[in-house]
Design a protein around this motif. Sequence first.
Motif, PDB file in Angstrom:
ATOM      1  N   UNK A  85       0.834  -1.206   0.000  1.00  0.00           N
ATOM      2  CA  UNK A  85       0.000   0.000   0.000  1.00  0.00           C
ATOM      3  C   UNK A  85       0.874   1.263   0.000  1.00  0.00           C
ATOM      4  N   UNK A  86       0.610   2.211   0.930  1.00  0.00           N
ATOM      5  CA  UNK A  86       1.376   3.460   1.004  1.00  0.00           C
ATOM      6  C   UNK A  86       2.335   3.461   2.192  1.00  0.00           C
ATOM      7  N   UNK A  87       2.713   2.284   2.675  1.00  0.00           N
ATOM      8  CA  UNK A  87       3.594   2.217   3.851  1.00  0.00           C
ATOM      9  C   UNK A  87       4.907   2.954   3.623  1.00  0.00           C
ATOM     10  N   UNK A  88       5.542   2.727   2.483  1.00  0.00           N
ATOM     11  CA  UNK A  88       6.841   3.347   2.219  1.00  0.00           C
ATOM     12  C   UNK A  88       6.732   4.869   2.148  1.00  0.00           C
ATOM     13  N   UNK A  89       5.710   5.387   1.468  1.00  0.00           N
ATOM     14  CA  UNK A  89       5.552   6.839   1.351  1.00  0.00           C
ATOM     15  C   UNK A  89       5.308   7.478   2.711  1.00  0.00           C
ATOM     16  N   UNK A  90       4.471   6.847   3.527  1.00  0.00           N
ATOM     17  CA  UNK A  90       4.198   7.404   4.853  1.00  0.00           C
ATOM     18  C   UNK A  90       5.465   7.392   5.705  1.00  0.00           C
ATOM     19  N   UNK A  91       6.235   6.302   5.647  1.00  0.00           N
ATOM     20  CA  UNK A  91       7.467   6.211   6.432  1.00  0.00           C
ATOM     21  C   UNK A  91       8.469   7.270   5.999  1.00  0.00           C
ATOM     22  N   UNK A  92       8.597   7.505   4.690  1.00  0.00           N
ATOM     23  CA  UNK A  92       9.544   8.514   4.211  1.00  0.00           C
ATOM     24  C   UNK A  92       9.133   9.912   4.645  1.00  0.00           C
ATOM     25  N   UNK A  93       7.843  10.219   4.621  1.00  0.00           N
ATOM     26  CA  UNK A  93       7.404  11.552   5.050  1.00  0.00           C
ATOM     27  C   UNK A  93       7.618  11.743   6.551  1.00  0.00           C
ATOM     28  N   UNK A  94       7.393  10.671   7.331  1.00  0.00           N
ATOM     29  CA  UNK A  94       7.541  10.783   8.780  1.00  0.00           C
ATOM     30  C   UNK A  94       9.001  10.917   9.194  1.00  0.00           C
ATOM     31  N   UNK A  95       9.884  10.148   8.552  1.00  0.00           N
ATOM     32  CA  UNK A  95      11.258  10.069   9.016  1.00  0.00           C
ATOM     33  C   UNK A  95      12.241  10.851   8.158  1.00  0.00           C
ATOM     34  N   UNK A  96      11.822  11.281   6.984  1.00  0.00           N
ATOM     35  CA  UNK A  96      12.751  11.959   6.083  1.00  0.00           C
ATOM     36  C   UNK A  96      12.586  13.457   6.030  1.00  0.00           C
ATOM     37  N   UNK A  97      11.904  14.047   7.003  1.00  0.00           N
ATOM     38  CA  UNK A  97      11.684  15.504   6.976  1.00  0.00           C
ATOM     39  C   UNK A  97      12.874  16.307   7.441  1.00  0.00           C
ATOM     40  N   UNK A  98      13.876  15.672   8.018  1.00  0.00           N
ATOM     41  CA  UNK A  98      15.071  16.371   8.508  1.00  0.00           C
ATOM     42  C   UNK A  98      16.306  15.751   7.868  1.00  0.00           C
ATOM     43  N   UNK A  99      17.367  16.547   7.680  1.00  0.00           N
ATOM     44  CA  UNK A  99      18.584  15.978   7.066  1.00  0.00           C
ATOM     45  C   UNK A  99      19.289  14.955   7.953  1.00  0.00           C
ATOM     46  N   UNK A 100      18.947  14.923   9.235  1.00  0.00           N
ATOM     47  CA  UNK A 100      19.591  13.965  10.149  1.00  0.00           C
ATOM     48  C   UNK A 100      18.515  13.235  10.937  1.00  0.00           C
ATOM     49  N   UNK A 101      18.674  11.903  11.015  1.00  0.00           N
ATOM     50  CA  UNK A 101      17.710  11.072  11.743  1.00  0.00           C
ATOM     51  C   UNK A 101      18.470  10.183  12.719  1.00  0.00           C
ATOM     52  N   UNK A 102      18.095  10.245  13.983  1.00  0.00           N
ATOM     53  CA  UNK A 102      18.638   9.336  14.998  1.00  0.00           C
ATOM     54  C   UNK A 102      17.658   8.169  15.136  1.00  0.00           C
ATOM     55  N   UNK A 103      18.161   6.997  14.792  1.00  0.00           N
ATOM     56  CA  UNK A 103      17.341   5.772  14.827  1.00  0.00           C
ATOM     57  C   UNK A 103      17.620   5.084  16.164  1.00  0.00           C
ATOM     58  N   UNK A 104      16.662   5.206  17.090  1.00  0.00           N
ATOM     59  CA  UNK A 104      16.843   4.674  18.440  1.00  0.00           C
ATOM     60  C   UNK A 104      16.247   3.262  18.507  1.00  0.00           C
ATOM     61  N   UNK A 105      17.120   2.275  18.672  1.00  0.00           N
ATOM     62  CA  UNK A 105      16.726   0.868  18.802  1.00  0.00           C
ATOM     63  C   UNK A 105      17.081   0.441  20.227  1.00  0.00           C
ATOM     64  N   UNK A 106      16.156   0.591  21.202  1.00  0.00           N
ATOM     65  CA  UNK A 106      16.506   0.345  22.605  1.00  0.00           C
ATOM     66  C   UNK A 106      17.013  -1.075  22.834  1.00  0.00           C
ATOM     67  N   UNK A 107      18.027  -1.155  23.663  1.00  0.00           N
ATOM     68  CA  UNK A 107      18.577  -2.449  24.064  1.00  0.00           C
ATOM     69  C   UNK A 107      17.877  -2.905  25.336  1.00  0.00           C
ATOM     70  N   UNK A 108      18.156  -4.157  25.760  1.00  0.00           N
ATOM     71  CA  UNK A 108      17.513  -4.699  26.951  1.00  0.00           C
ATOM     72  C   UNK A 108      17.877  -3.895  28.196  1.00  0.00           C
ATOM     73  N   UNK A 109      19.018  -3.213  28.185  1.00  0.00           N
ATOM     74  CA  UNK A 109      19.403  -2.410  29.350  1.00  0.00           C
ATOM     75  C   UNK A 109      18.431  -1.272  29.599  1.00  0.00           C
ATOM     76  N   UNK A 110      17.723  -0.816  28.554  1.00  0.00           N
ATOM     77  CA  UNK A 110      16.782   0.296  28.707  1.00  0.00           C
ATOM     78  C   UNK A 110      15.426  -0.150  29.241  1.00  0.00           C
TER      79      UNK A 110
END
Length: 392
Positions: A219-244
Motif C-alpha cells: 500500500x502506502x507504507x513506504x511513502x508514509x514512512x519517508x514523510x515521517x522520518x525523512x523531513x530532517x537531514x539527520x535522523x537518529x534511529x533509536x533501537x533500545x537495548x535490553x538495558x533500557x
Amino acid sequence: MSRLNRWRRTGLWALAVVVGIAALAAIAIATTPPGAAMDPDDVGPGGGAALVAVLEQNGVDVETATSIGDVRDALADRDDDTSLVVANTSNLGTGAASTLRQESLGLDRLVVLSPSTEQLRALRADATALPIGAAVRVESRCDIGTVDEGDSLVGIDVRYQPGSGVPSSAVCFPLTLDGSEGEDDHGVGLVQLPSTSAHPPMTVVGTTTGFTNGAITEEHNAAIALRLLGGSPRLVWYQPDVADLAGSDDADEGGSLLPGWLAPTLGLLGAALVVLALVRGRRLGGLVREPLPVVVRAVETTESRGRLYRRAQDRPRAAAVLRLATLDRLRGRLGLRRGDSVETVARAIAAASGRPVSGVLDLVAGPPPRDDAALVRLAQDLSDLEEKAHRP
C-alpha cells in the motif's frame, strides 16, 4: 542387585542433569529480551534495513543509537535539524522514555512506533494505547502533511484514544465499524501532537511491522514512512537495548536487570548438586549377594510359630489361622474367587462334601475353641473337611 543399583545411580544423575537444564532454560527464557523488530542492520522480513537504505538514498543521514546513553550523546550537538524515531518500543522502559522526552526537546520531530500507555505517559503524550490483537489495513481520512488523504497503511496493531486536548485534525487512520457515529469512536492509528514545553513535535504510530522489510512495499507504507522520518537531514534511529528496560534512567549505574529470584534459585540448585555428590560419593558400591550360612526349613518356622501361640495361650488366633488357611485352599480347589464371602464358600464346600451348610459354617466361622483339646478337634475337623471336599 548390583545391576539395579547401577541403573538407579544412572537415573539419579540423569534426573540431576535434566533439572539443571530445565533451570537454565527457565532462566534463559526469563532473561531473554523481546525480538529485535525494525533492527536497522537486519535485512530479514522483520528488520528495518530497507527503510534505512531508502532514507539514505534521499539524503538523510541515519545514525543508530542502541541505548539511552547513545541517544544522549547523539543529541548533545544539534548543528543540523534532527529527527528521532523509536523504532522498537519493546525494550523501552519508562525511565528511558522519560529521559528521552527530556533529551529530545527542540527536535524537529519525535516518532514513536507502537508505544504502550505507560510509555506515552512517560513521554507526556496525551493518548491511551489500546492493542488490537491483529495487524489491519486502515485508510488515513486526513491530510496533515506527513499523511495524505486516501493513504492506506497496512500493519496497524495498536489503536490510540487521543485525550480531550488533542484536536481532531491531528489524528489519522480511524478504526471504525459500520454504523458508528464518529470516525474515532474506536481509536486511531496515528496521533500527531504539537510541541509543548514537555515534549517536541511528536507522532505516535500504531505499527511496527508495517515499516519492516517484509511490509514496507505494501500500500502506502513506504511513502508514509519517508514523510515521517525523512523531513530532517539527520535522523537518529533509536533501537533500545535490553538495558533500557529498567524502570529508572540510571539502570546502567548499578541497577540489576536480573530477577530477584535468580540468585536464590542458583544457590539452591548448587547446594542440591553438592549434597547429591556427597551422598553418592559416600556409597561403598553395590550390594553383594552372599549365601546364607544356615538353611531354615519351612516346617521349623511353622512349628516355632505354633509354640509361640501355645506359650501365649492365644487359641483364638491359632484357630483363626487354621480356618483361614482351610478356606484359602478350598477356594482354589473349588474354583472360587478370593473375594467370595464366607457364606458363598461354605455353600460350595457343603455341596462338595455332602455336609449341611450350617455345620460347615460352624466349622469355618464358628466361635473360637475354649481349651487346647477343642483346638485340636478343630484342626482335625478342618483336615477331615478338606479331604472330603472335592471339586464337583
